[in-house]
Design an enzyme around this catalytic site. Structure first.
Site, PDB file in Angstrom:
ATOM      1  N   GLY A  84       0.961  -1.205  -0.029  1.00 39.54           N
ATOM      2  CA  GLY A  84       0.030   0.013   0.018  1.00 39.54           C
ATOM      3  C   GLY A  84       0.880   1.066   0.049  1.00 39.54           C
ATOM      4  CG  HIS A 128       0.391   6.575   5.876  1.00 42.10           C
ATOM      5  ND1 HIS A 128       1.402   7.123   6.068  1.00 42.10           N
ATOM      6  CD2 HIS A 128       0.731   5.197   5.628  1.00 42.10           C
ATOM      7  CE1 HIS A 128       2.477   6.033   6.154  1.00 42.10           C
ATOM      8  NE2 HIS A 128       2.144   4.977   5.858  1.00 42.10           N
ATOM      9  CG  HIS A 149      -0.062   0.676   7.420  1.00 41.89           C
ATOM     10  ND1 HIS A 149       0.606   0.300   8.222  1.00 41.89           N
ATOM     11  CD2 HIS A 149       0.429   1.920   6.617  1.00 41.89           C
ATOM     12  CE1 HIS A 149       1.718   1.238   7.692  1.00 41.89           C
ATOM     13  NE2 HIS A 149       1.745   1.818   6.845  1.00 41.89           N
ATOM     14  CD  GLU A 150      -0.997   2.352   2.887  1.00 41.19           C
ATOM     15  OE1 GLU A 150      -0.839   3.742   2.689  1.00 41.19           O
ATOM     16  OE2 GLU A 150      -0.125   1.386   3.176  1.00 41.19           O
ATOM     17  CD  GLN A 191       3.518   5.888   2.888  1.00 41.24           C
ATOM     18  OE1 GLN A 191       2.418   5.314   2.214  1.00 41.24           O
ATOM     19  NE2 GLN A 191       4.441   5.233   3.159  1.00 41.24           N
ATOM     20  CB  CYS A 246       5.449   2.102   7.268  1.00 44.38           C
ATOM     21  SG  CYS A 246       4.996   3.515   6.365  1.00 44.38           S
ATOM     22  CG  LEU A 247       6.726   1.158   1.188  1.00 41.74           C
ATOM     23  CD1 LEU A 247       5.913   1.560  -0.244  1.00 41.74           C
ATOM     24  CD2 LEU A 247       7.967   0.116   0.927  1.00 41.74           C
TER      25      LEU A 247
HETATM   26 CO    CO Z   1       2.846   3.317   5.619  1.00 45.13          CO
END
Ligand code: CO
Length: 174
Positions: free
Chosen positions: A47, A142, A138-139, A52, A96-97
């Site tokens: 995701g 963000h 999670h997204e 991000q 997480c990226l």
């Molecule tokens: Co993340």
């Protein structure tokens, strides 16, 4: 086109709520969605949220297959998403990226139902459980300026922050 993924502590917008999208079906929006999938697959994520890549809009893309060839694609685009129903609990490892190298168990709802716009501006509802429910939570976090670290104990969070600050000092976090 892939975009640079910004990292936790290097970009204050990651910790601020993003803005609603009000214009749909524009070439810019279609391009942004395509770029986000491309960036997510290139980074082997499941995701990616627009903040991000330093786009401060309420848009996220998810594919729980991660683009793996032997898995069925499961692409979801959520614009201005809101969780309208949630139930059950699950605990599983999350990464997480924007916080690469750190994975921790996070408690989430087991099932969620999300209402969102699609890229055409239509209202859609997406239900997910297990991994898809985790990814959506999670997204959507963000888009509200919340990272998975906020779900950990303050002790664990401070430990991770300290490690990241050291990497920033060593010029090893970008
Ligand atoms: Co993340």
């Amino acid at each position: 086109m892939t975009h640079k993924i910004v990292r936790y502590l290097n970009n204050a917008n990651l910790e601020r709520p993003a803005e609603e999208i009000t214009e749909f079906d524009t070439p810019e929006l279609h391009q942004l969605v395509a770029d986000m999938f491309e960036t997510m697959y290139a980074s082997h994520g499941l995701g990616l949220a627009a903040p991000q890549i330093d786009v401060h809009k309420r848009l996220t893309v998810i594919d729980t297959s991660g683009g793996e060839e032997d898995l069925e694609p499961n692409k979801v685009v959520l614009i201005n998403p809101v969780i309208i129903h949630s139930e059950g609990k699950q605990t599983g490892e999350e990464g997480c990226l924007s916080i690469p190298g750190f994975r921790e168990p996070v408690r989430r709802h087991k099932r969620v139902k999300v209402r969102a716009h699609n890229v055409m501006g239509e209202i859609i509802e997406v239900e997910g459980e297990d991994l898809m429910a985790r990814a959506m939570q999670h997204e959507i976090d963000h888009l509200n300026g919340i990272l998975f670290l906020q779900h950990l104990s303050s002790l664990k969070r401070e430990l991770i922050k300290r490690k990241i600050r050291k990497m920033i000092q060593a010029d090893d976090w970008d």
